[in-house]
Design a protein around this motif. Structure first.
Motif, PDB file in Angstrom:
ATOM      1  N   SER A 181       0.693   4.031  -2.887  1.00 35.30           N
ATOM      2  CA  SER A 181       0.476   5.359  -2.818  1.00 35.30           C
ATOM      3  C   SER A 181       1.870   6.101  -3.030  1.00 35.30           C
ATOM      4  O   SER A 181       1.277   7.287  -2.825  1.00 35.30           O
ATOM      5  CB  SER A 181       0.615   5.116  -1.213  1.00 35.30           C
ATOM      6  OG  SER A 181      -0.471   4.660  -0.147  1.00 35.30           O
ATOM      7  N   ARG A 182       2.817   5.860  -2.921  1.00 36.33           N
ATOM      8  CA  ARG A 182       3.707   6.810  -3.650  1.00 36.33           C
ATOM      9  C   ARG A 182       3.858   6.949  -5.345  1.00 36.33           C
ATOM     10  O   ARG A 182       3.791   7.622  -5.583  1.00 36.33           O
ATOM     11  CB  ARG A 182       5.479   6.160  -2.763  1.00 36.33           C
ATOM     12  CG  ARG A 182       5.927   6.881  -1.863  1.00 36.33           C
ATOM     13  CD  ARG A 182       5.197   6.831  -0.697  1.00 36.33           C
ATOM     14  NE  ARG A 182       5.804   6.892   0.823  1.00 36.33           N
ATOM     15  CZ  ARG A 182       4.823   6.857   1.174  1.00 36.33           C
ATOM     16  NH1 ARG A 182       3.598   6.162   1.763  1.00 36.33           N
ATOM     17  NH2 ARG A 182       4.844   7.265   3.097  1.00 36.33           N
ATOM     18  N   LEU A 237       1.238   6.941  -6.629  1.00 42.13           N
ATOM     19  CA  LEU A 237       0.001   8.090  -6.630  1.00 42.13           C
ATOM     20  C   LEU A 237       0.005   9.239  -6.276  1.00 42.13           C
ATOM     21  O   LEU A 237       0.224   9.700  -6.887  1.00 42.13           O
ATOM     22  CB  LEU A 237      -1.842   7.529  -5.718  1.00 42.13           C
ATOM     23  CG  LEU A 237      -1.900   6.102  -6.010  1.00 42.13           C
ATOM     24  CD1 LEU A 237      -2.949   5.642  -5.378  1.00 42.13           C
ATOM     25  CD2 LEU A 237      -2.894   6.600  -7.810  1.00 42.13           C
ATOM     26  N   TRP A 238       0.980   9.504  -5.334  1.00 42.31           N
ATOM     27  CA  TRP A 238       1.671  10.428  -5.308  1.00 42.31           C
ATOM     28  C   TRP A 238       1.780  11.712  -6.411  1.00 42.31           C
ATOM     29  O   TRP A 238       2.240  12.690  -6.923  1.00 42.31           O
ATOM     30  CB  TRP A 238       2.549  11.009  -3.889  1.00 42.31           C
ATOM     31  CG  TRP A 238       2.206  10.139  -3.007  1.00 42.31           C
ATOM     32  CD1 TRP A 238       0.563  10.334  -2.794  1.00 42.31           C
ATOM     33  CD2 TRP A 238       2.267  10.142  -1.877  1.00 42.31           C
ATOM     34  NE1 TRP A 238       0.141  10.057  -0.759  1.00 42.31           N
ATOM     35  CE2 TRP A 238       1.613   9.670  -0.699  1.00 42.31           C
ATOM     36  CE3 TRP A 238       4.112  10.635  -1.667  1.00 42.31           C
ATOM     37  CZ2 TRP A 238       1.814   9.642   1.069  1.00 42.31           C
ATOM     38  CZ3 TRP A 238       3.863  10.238   0.135  1.00 42.31           C
ATOM     39  CH2 TRP A 238       2.793   9.966   1.549  1.00 42.31           C
ATOM     40  N   HIS A 240       1.026  -1.183   0.481  1.00 41.92           N
ATOM     41  CA  HIS A 240      -0.133  -0.135  -0.142  1.00 41.92           C
ATOM     42  C   HIS A 240       0.830   1.338  -0.090  1.00 41.92           C
ATOM     43  O   HIS A 240       0.399   1.999  -0.628  1.00 41.92           O
ATOM     44  CB  HIS A 240      -1.101  -0.060   1.066  1.00 41.92           C
ATOM     45  CG  HIS A 240      -1.423   1.177   1.600  1.00 41.92           C
ATOM     46  ND1 HIS A 240      -1.252   2.173   2.899  1.00 41.92           N
ATOM     47  CD2 HIS A 240      -2.940   1.772   0.561  1.00 41.92           C
ATOM     48  CE1 HIS A 240      -2.126   3.846   2.115  1.00 41.92           C
ATOM     49  NE2 HIS A 240      -2.608   2.745   1.160  1.00 41.92           N
ATOM     50  N   ARG A 246     -19.466  27.568 -24.663  1.00 36.39           N
ATOM     51  CA  ARG A 246     -19.323  26.234 -23.716  1.00 36.39           C
ATOM     52  C   ARG A 246     -19.293  25.168 -24.523  1.00 36.39           C
ATOM     53  O   ARG A 246     -20.665  25.282 -25.478  1.00 36.39           O
ATOM     54  CB  ARG A 246     -20.936  26.516 -22.608  1.00 36.39           C
ATOM     55  CG  ARG A 246     -20.452  26.517 -21.580  1.00 36.39           C
ATOM     56  CD  ARG A 246     -22.110  26.357 -21.186  1.00 36.39           C
ATOM     57  NE  ARG A 246     -22.376  27.503 -19.982  1.00 36.39           N
ATOM     58  CZ  ARG A 246     -22.186  27.689 -19.465  1.00 36.39           C
ATOM     59  NH1 ARG A 246     -21.979  26.700 -18.397  1.00 36.39           N
ATOM     60  NH2 ARG A 246     -22.306  28.397 -18.252  1.00 36.39           N
ATOM     61  N   TRP A 286     -15.392  20.534 -19.695  1.00 27.70           N
ATOM     62  CA  TRP A 286     -16.892  20.706 -20.827  1.00 27.70           C
ATOM     63  C   TRP A 286     -17.795  21.041 -19.398  1.00 27.70           C
ATOM     64  O   TRP A 286     -18.160  20.721 -18.423  1.00 27.70           O
ATOM     65  CB  TRP A 286     -17.596  19.101 -19.868  1.00 27.70           C
ATOM     66  CG  TRP A 286     -19.229  18.141 -20.092  1.00 27.70           C
ATOM     67  CD1 TRP A 286     -19.784  19.004 -20.767  1.00 27.70           C
ATOM     68  CD2 TRP A 286     -19.353  17.575 -19.845  1.00 27.70           C
ATOM     69  NE1 TRP A 286     -20.703  18.420 -21.017  1.00 27.70           N
ATOM     70  CE2 TRP A 286     -21.253  17.192 -19.948  1.00 27.70           C
ATOM     71  CE3 TRP A 286     -19.601  16.636 -18.327  1.00 27.70           C
ATOM     72  CZ2 TRP A 286     -21.717  16.813 -18.892  1.00 27.70           C
ATOM     73  CZ3 TRP A 286     -20.463  16.017 -17.449  1.00 27.70           C
ATOM     74  CH2 TRP A 286     -22.075  15.546 -18.243  1.00 27.70           C
ATOM     75  N   SER A 287     -18.781  21.602 -20.104  1.00 31.80           N
ATOM     76  CA  SER A 287     -20.234  22.859 -19.636  1.00 31.80           C
ATOM     77  C   SER A 287     -19.457  23.919 -18.676  1.00 31.80           C
ATOM     78  O   SER A 287     -20.035  25.155 -18.167  1.00 31.80           O
ATOM     79  CB  SER A 287     -20.470  21.890 -18.350  1.00 31.80           C
ATOM     80  OG  SER A 287     -21.694  21.676 -19.125  1.00 31.80           O
ATOM     81  N   MET A 304      -0.466  12.076  -8.486  1.00 35.33           N
ATOM     82  CA  MET A 304      -0.912  13.397  -8.753  1.00 35.33           C
ATOM     83  C   MET A 304      -0.424  14.616  -9.051  1.00 35.33           C
ATOM     84  O   MET A 304      -0.397  15.477  -9.321  1.00 35.33           O
ATOM     85  CB  MET A 304      -1.714  13.650  -6.883  1.00 35.33           C
ATOM     86  CG  MET A 304      -2.751  12.720  -7.148  1.00 35.33           C
ATOM     87  SD  MET A 304      -3.346  12.497  -5.360  1.00 35.33           S
ATOM     88  CE  MET A 304      -2.537  11.226  -4.878  1.00 35.33           C
TER      89      MET A 304
END
Lengths: 149, 166
Positions: B23-24, B26-27, B19, B137, B68-69, B30
């Motif tokens: 996690s690392r 995923l960091w 995990h 838009r 979008w929008s 990100m």
């Protein structure tokens, strides 16, 4: 349909991000973490609702989120591996009096965080009075003191 | 439940290590997302979020990545007198995906053609730059896709790609 997709996407995204950023986020919440949570809540609300503030949209989103929560809890109950994946398992920060430096580093904690819990739960004064310190799934730290401490 | 010496607790160090490792990763993902956003590749500002192209004497500022929008804009600047007015063609595919919510200044006419929407504006013969802004838009999500050629007073741009993120 958009509301359901938005709800599912945001819910799953938040589960992954909160799981990835660690349990510290939830339990050892400093004022900065609190501000972060408030901003995330506000941002999430906008992403969920978009520009549709109708009651229909709100009802669909609420029902979707509750159904997801109920579904996920059943999934965790049926599958222990899913439960482990989503909730994780407890982690020793101190085991038999030995500080697990790696676990502390990886969970972005230090001994002062452990001592906060030790003081609050048992009124302990020193680190060597702790037998076990466990970071629980719910992000709290459980302290088990040494006998006679 | 596995028992660890003196305490009955369900720990799984291997799972925990895995995990932490994931996690690392995923960091890093990100962080990459933040950098990509700062560059503008997620739209709404940033060096790469818009494309500046020329069509004859006109310069067009068109989004490269939209959301979008979310409202966006398309700006056309023409730096030469246009006594016979200005004519801007928004290609059909662009007009299909982006709703034009407002145009400043107001066009004197809008014609739907097979090629797209043709906007005509009155313009004076005086020298100086004219600027026309379309508030747009996106009405749906779109992977990077060529929109066709924009046209200003008969001069065309290249076939421009635009993406619309969810």
């Amino acid at each position: 349909m958009d509301s359901v997709i938005r709800g599912v996407a945001i819910y799953l995204l938040l589960v992954v991000i909160i799981r990835a950023t660690g349990r510290r986020t939830m339990a050892q919440a400093t004022p900065f973490d609190f501000v972060l949570l408030l901003i995330v809540a506000e941002t999430t609300q906008q992403a969920l609702l978009g520009d549709d503030f109708s009651i229909t949209n709100a009802v669909i989103l609420i029902v979707t989120l509750f159904m997801l929560d109920v579904g996920l809890s059943y999934l965790k109950r049926w599958s222990p591996s899913v439960s482990r994946l989503i909730d994780g398992r407890p982690t020793f920060l101190i085991h038999d009096g030995q500080i697990d430096e790696r676990a502390l580093k990886k969970t972005r904690m230090d001994t002062s965080d452990v001592m906060v819990a030790a003081r609050a739960q048992h009124g302990l004064e020193r680190l060597d009075q702790i037998k076990h310190a466990v970071l629980e799934n719910d992000a709290g730290i459980t302290i088990i003191p040494r006998p006679g401490a | 439940m596995s028992s660890t010496s003196s305490i009955d607790i369900d720990v799984d160090r291997r799972l925990q290590e895995r995990h932490w490792f994931i996690s690392r990763i995923l960091w890093v993902i990100m962080l990459a997302l933040v950098l990509v956003a700062l560059l503008g590749l997620t739209g709404s500002g940033g060096a790469l979020s818009r494309q500046h192209v020329a069509a004859g004497a006109a310069e067009l500022d068109i989004p490269r990545v939209g959301r979008w929008s979310a409202t966006d804009h398309l700006a056309v600047k023409v730096d030469q007198p246009a006594p016979n007015g200005l004519e801007i063609l928004l290609p059909a595919k662009f007009a299909e995906i982006f709703a034009v919510e407002a145009v400043s200044p107001r066009p004197s006419s809008v014609t739907a053609t097979a090629e797209g929407h043709r906007y005509t504006f009155d313009s004076s013969a005086e020298p100086g730059q004219r600027s026309i802004v379309f508030s747009i838009r996106p009405s749906r999500i779109l992977l990077s896709s060529h929109m066709g050629r924009f046209e200003v007073n008969g001069a065309r741009t290249a076939d421009l790609p635009i993406a619309v993120l969810p």
